[in-house]
Design a protein around this motif. Structure first.
Motif, PDB file in Angstrom:
ATOM      1  N   GLU A   1     -34.540 -39.699 -36.900  1.00 53.81           N
ATOM      2  CA  GLU A   1     -34.202 -39.988 -35.513  1.00 53.81           C
ATOM      3  C   GLU A   1     -34.767 -41.340 -35.083  1.00 53.81           C
ATOM      4  O   GLU A   1     -34.098 -42.126 -34.395  1.00 53.81           O
ATOM      5  CB  GLU A   1     -34.738 -38.878 -34.611  1.00 53.81           C
ATOM      6  CG  GLU A   1     -34.300 -38.978 -33.159  1.00 53.81           C
ATOM      7  CD  GLU A   1     -32.799 -38.790 -32.999  1.00 53.81           C
ATOM      8  OE1 GLU A   1     -32.235 -39.310 -32.007  1.00 53.81           O
ATOM      9  OE2 GLU A   1     -32.201 -38.130 -33.868  1.00 53.81           O
ATOM     10  N   GLU A   2     -35.981 -41.644 -35.519  1.00 47.16           N
ATOM     11  CA  GLU A   2     -36.569 -42.929 -35.177  1.00 47.16           C
ATOM     12  C   GLU A   2     -35.810 -44.082 -35.824  1.00 47.16           C
ATOM     13  O   GLU A   2     -35.577 -45.125 -35.199  1.00 47.16           O
ATOM     14  CB  GLU A   2     -38.030 -42.949 -35.629  1.00 47.16           C
ATOM     15  CG  GLU A   2     -38.942 -42.036 -34.817  1.00 47.16           C
ATOM     16  CD  GLU A   2     -40.369 -42.060 -35.333  1.00 47.16           C
ATOM     17  OE1 GLU A   2     -40.612 -42.813 -36.305  1.00 47.16           O
ATOM     18  OE2 GLU A   2     -41.222 -41.347 -34.769  1.00 47.16           O
ATOM     19  N   ALA A   3     -35.398 -43.884 -37.089  1.00 48.32           N
ATOM     20  CA  ALA A   3     -34.645 -44.931 -37.782  1.00 48.32           C
ATOM     21  C   ALA A   3     -33.311 -45.172 -37.100  1.00 48.32           C
ATOM     22  O   ALA A   3     -32.863 -46.319 -36.940  1.00 48.32           O
ATOM     23  CB  ALA A   3     -34.439 -44.538 -39.246  1.00 48.32           C
ATOM     24  N   LYS A   4     -32.676 -44.103 -36.654  1.00 49.07           N
ATOM     25  CA  LYS A   4     -31.394 -44.249 -35.966  1.00 49.07           C
ATOM     26  C   LYS A   4     -31.573 -44.978 -34.634  1.00 49.07           C
ATOM     27  O   LYS A   4     -30.777 -45.855 -34.276  1.00 49.07           O
ATOM     28  CB  LYS A   4     -30.766 -42.878 -35.734  1.00 49.07           C
ATOM     29  CG  LYS A   4     -29.400 -42.909 -35.086  1.00 49.07           C
ATOM     30  CD  LYS A   4     -28.827 -41.517 -34.968  1.00 49.07           C
ATOM     31  CE  LYS A   4     -27.446 -41.564 -34.334  1.00 49.07           C
ATOM     32  NZ  LYS A   4     -27.458 -42.171 -32.990  1.00 49.07           N
ATOM     33  N   ALA A   5     -32.605 -44.610 -33.879  1.00 46.08           N
ATOM     34  CA  ALA A   5     -32.863 -45.279 -32.602  1.00 46.08           C
ATOM     35  C   ALA A   5     -33.186 -46.755 -32.812  1.00 46.08           C
ATOM     36  O   ALA A   5     -32.741 -47.627 -32.050  1.00 46.08           O
ATOM     37  CB  ALA A   5     -34.004 -44.574 -31.872  1.00 46.08           C
ATOM     38  N   TYR A   6     -33.935 -47.048 -33.868  1.00 46.23           N
ATOM     39  CA  TYR A   6     -34.286 -48.442 -34.159  1.00 46.23           C
ATOM     40  C   TYR A   6     -33.043 -49.248 -34.519  1.00 46.23           C
ATOM     41  O   TYR A   6     -32.879 -50.392 -34.074  1.00 46.23           O
ATOM     42  CB  TYR A   6     -35.298 -48.464 -35.302  1.00 46.23           C
ATOM     43  CG  TYR A   6     -35.797 -49.849 -35.643  1.00 46.23           C
ATOM     44  CD1 TYR A   6     -36.690 -50.525 -34.794  1.00 46.23           C
ATOM     45  CD2 TYR A   6     -35.375 -50.478 -36.811  1.00 46.23           C
ATOM     46  CE1 TYR A   6     -37.137 -51.796 -35.110  1.00 46.23           C
ATOM     47  CE2 TYR A   6     -35.829 -51.753 -37.133  1.00 46.23           C
ATOM     48  CZ  TYR A   6     -36.702 -52.399 -36.284  1.00 46.23           C
ATOM     49  OH  TYR A   6     -37.149 -53.666 -36.589  1.00 46.23           O
ATOM     50  N   GLN A   7     -32.147 -48.657 -35.307  1.00 47.77           N
ATOM     51  CA  GLN A   7     -30.908 -49.354 -35.675  1.00 47.77           C
ATOM     52  C   GLN A   7     -30.031 -49.573 -34.456  1.00 47.77           C
ATOM     53  O   GLN A   7     -29.394 -50.628 -34.314  1.00 47.77           O
ATOM     54  CB  GLN A   7     -30.151 -48.537 -36.730  1.00 47.77           C
ATOM     55  CG  GLN A   7     -28.911 -49.229 -37.283  1.00 47.77           C
ATOM     56  CD  GLN A   7     -29.257 -50.502 -38.019  1.00 47.77           C
ATOM     57  OE1 GLN A   7     -30.260 -50.566 -38.723  1.00 47.77           O
ATOM     58  NE2 GLN A   7     -28.450 -51.539 -37.826  1.00 47.77           N
ATOM     59  N   ASP A   8     -29.968 -48.593 -33.553  1.00 47.78           N
ATOM     60  CA  ASP A   8     -29.193 -48.766 -32.324  1.00 47.78           C
ATOM     61  C   ASP A   8     -29.757 -49.917 -31.482  1.00 47.78           C
ATOM     62  O   ASP A   8     -29.004 -50.693 -30.880  1.00 47.78           O
ATOM     63  CB  ASP A   8     -29.190 -47.463 -31.512  1.00 47.78           C
ATOM     64  CG  ASP A   8     -28.410 -46.368 -32.207  1.00 47.78           C
ATOM     65  OD1 ASP A   8     -27.588 -46.701 -33.097  1.00 47.78           O
ATOM     66  OD2 ASP A   8     -28.622 -45.186 -31.886  1.00 47.78           O
ATOM     67  N   GLU A   9     -31.056 -50.013 -31.461  1.00 48.66           N
ATOM     68  CA  GLU A   9     -31.675 -51.094 -30.705  1.00 48.66           C
ATOM     69  C   GLU A   9     -31.358 -52.454 -31.313  1.00 48.66           C
ATOM     70  O   GLU A   9     -31.060 -53.423 -30.597  1.00 48.66           O
ATOM     71  CB  GLU A   9     -33.198 -50.882 -30.653  1.00 48.66           C
ATOM     72  CG  GLU A   9     -33.933 -51.877 -29.763  1.00 48.66           C
ATOM     73  CD  GLU A   9     -35.407 -51.572 -29.695  1.00 48.66           C
ATOM     74  OE1 GLU A   9     -36.143 -52.362 -29.055  1.00 48.66           O
ATOM     75  OE2 GLU A   9     -35.828 -50.548 -30.279  1.00 48.66           O
ATOM     76  N   ILE A  10     -31.386 -52.527 -32.635  1.00 49.87           N
ATOM     77  CA  ILE A  10     -31.037 -53.785 -33.314  1.00 49.87           C
ATOM     78  C   ILE A  10     -29.592 -54.161 -33.030  1.00 49.87           C
ATOM     79  O   ILE A  10     -29.260 -55.324 -32.744  1.00 49.87           O
ATOM     80  CB  ILE A  10     -31.278 -53.649 -34.824  1.00 49.87           C
ATOM     81  CG1 ILE A  10     -32.775 -53.522 -35.100  1.00 49.87           C
ATOM     82  CG2 ILE A  10     -30.705 -54.837 -35.571  1.00 49.87           C
ATOM     83  CD1 ILE A  10     -33.103 -53.260 -36.557  1.00 49.87           C
ATOM     84  N   ASN A  11     -28.694 -53.194 -33.097  1.00 50.15           N
ATOM     85  CA  ASN A  11     -27.284 -53.467 -32.834  1.00 50.15           C
ATOM     86  C   ASN A  11     -27.075 -53.957 -31.408  1.00 50.15           C
ATOM     87  O   ASN A  11     -26.256 -54.848 -31.149  1.00 50.15           O
ATOM     88  CB  ASN A  11     -26.451 -52.206 -33.077  1.00 50.15           C
ATOM     89  CG  ASN A  11     -26.441 -51.815 -34.540  1.00 50.15           C
ATOM     90  OD1 ASN A  11     -26.632 -52.668 -35.427  1.00 50.15           O
ATOM     91  ND2 ASN A  11     -26.220 -50.545 -34.816  1.00 50.15           N
ATOM     92  N   ALA A  12     -27.829 -53.381 -30.464  1.00 47.21           N
ATOM     93  CA  ALA A  12     -27.699 -53.816 -29.072  1.00 47.21           C
ATOM     94  C   ALA A  12     -28.178 -55.246 -28.905  1.00 47.21           C
ATOM     95  O   ALA A  12     -27.591 -56.050 -28.169  1.00 47.21           O
ATOM     96  CB  ALA A  12     -28.472 -52.867 -28.159  1.00 47.21           C
ATOM     97  N   ILE A  13     -29.272 -55.587 -29.612  1.00 51.35           N
ATOM     98  CA  ILE A  13     -29.787 -56.945 -29.504  1.00 51.35           C
ATOM     99  C   ILE A  13     -28.835 -57.954 -30.110  1.00 51.35           C
ATOM    100  O   ILE A  13     -28.586 -59.034 -29.565  1.00 51.35           O
ATOM    101  CB  ILE A  13     -31.171 -57.027 -30.174  1.00 51.35           C
ATOM    102  CG1 ILE A  13     -32.181 -56.156 -29.414  1.00 51.35           C
ATOM    103  CG2 ILE A  13     -31.660 -58.458 -30.255  1.00 51.35           C
ATOM    104  CD1 ILE A  13     -33.526 -56.046 -30.094  1.00 51.35           C
ATOM    105  N   LEU A  14     -28.282 -57.614 -31.247  1.00 47.72           N
ATOM    106  CA  LEU A  14     -27.359 -58.532 -31.928  1.00 47.72           C
ATOM    107  C   LEU A  14     -25.978 -58.566 -31.283  1.00 47.72           C
ATOM    108  O   LEU A  14     -25.125 -59.345 -31.694  1.00 47.72           O
ATOM    109  CB  LEU A  14     -27.228 -58.133 -33.401  1.00 47.72           C
ATOM    110  CG  LEU A  14     -28.518 -58.240 -34.234  1.00 47.72           C
ATOM    111  CD1 LEU A  14     -28.269 -57.765 -35.645  1.00 47.72           C
ATOM    112  CD2 LEU A  14     -29.021 -59.694 -34.237  1.00 47.72           C
ATOM    113  N   GLY A  15     -25.750 -57.745 -30.302  1.00 47.70           N
ATOM    114  CA  GLY A  15     -24.462 -57.742 -29.611  1.00 47.70           C
ATOM    115  C   GLY A  15     -23.375 -57.000 -30.357  1.00 47.70           C
ATOM    116  O   GLY A  15     -22.184 -57.133 -30.040  1.00 47.70           O
TER     117      GLY A  15
END
Length: 225
Positions: free
Chosen positions: A129-143
């Protein structure tokens, strides 16, 4: 030499009971056949005695036949009991086999579960769950992740393009009038001369000499006295 080392199957009490019941069933079936033969013989003897007018002996044969029929009924009952007991043993054996299979399956499940620690499973789920949340955050930052408004705009653009393509695929409606070639009708040529003019001129040319000849002939003829 190899047969000396073959392990013989162990004979259990259940196997002995099944063998005994099957042996008894075979003997009862043979006894039934004997009784059927005796009954048929007594019946035939009674017929013969009736033909011979020996009533007493005929009645005795019929009594023997009746006694054998009663004995045959008892044998039939015994045979039914033996068959039922064999069926019960077979059913119980199958139930035992199913129970042993279920027991083995349960033990296997327990053995597998004993190798899995609940704390490790919970930790794995949390890490996932943490890895998924972290990836979602990266995707949001990268647009890479679009907002809800962007999604709506994309859907609207898709509908617009779809409508345009549908219009382009419709058959074209003619907007111009017929071309000059279509307007040009295939009419017969208009005559440039007056119909029959040449023939009228020719007729006039033929009539003029004739009239001149007639006038000349009239002038040459003497007048009557």
């Amino acid at each position: 030499m190899g047969n000396l080392f073959v392990k013989k199957p162990k004979i259990t009490d259940v196997d002995r009971a099944i063998l005994s019941l099957k042996t008894q069933r075979r003997k009862l079936a043979q006894y039934q056949q004997q009784l059927d033969a005796v009954i048929e013989a007594e019946k035939q003897a009674a017929r013969d005695l009736i033909r011979q007018k020996r009533k007493d002996r005929a009645l005795l044969a019929l009594k023997k036949k009746k006694a054998q029929e009663e004995l045959l009924k008892q044998v039939d009952g015994w045979l039914i009991n033996v068959e039922q007991q064999l069926a019960d043993i077979e059913l119980a054996s199958k139930q035992k086999a199913v129970f042993e299979s279920l027991k083995s399956g349960t033990n296997a499940i327990k053995a597998i579960q004993s190798e899995i620690n609940l704390e490790d499973v919970q930790k794995l789920m949390d890490d996932t769950e943490e890895a998924k949340a972290y990836q979602d955050e990266i995707n949001a930052i990268l647009g890479e992740k679009l907002s809800a408004e962007d999604e709506e705009e994309i859907l609207a653009e898709f509908d617009n393009l779809e409508a345009q393509l549908a219009v382009q695929e419709m058959p074209e409606v003619p907007t111009e009038g017929p071309s000059e070639e279509q307007e040009k009708l295939d009419l017969p040529n208009v005559p440039t001369k007056v119909p029959g003019a040449s023939r009228v001129v020719a007729d006039d040319a033929e009539i003029a000499p004739a009239e001149a000849s007639t006038k000349r002939r009239v002038m040459e003829e003497p007048l009557p006295a």
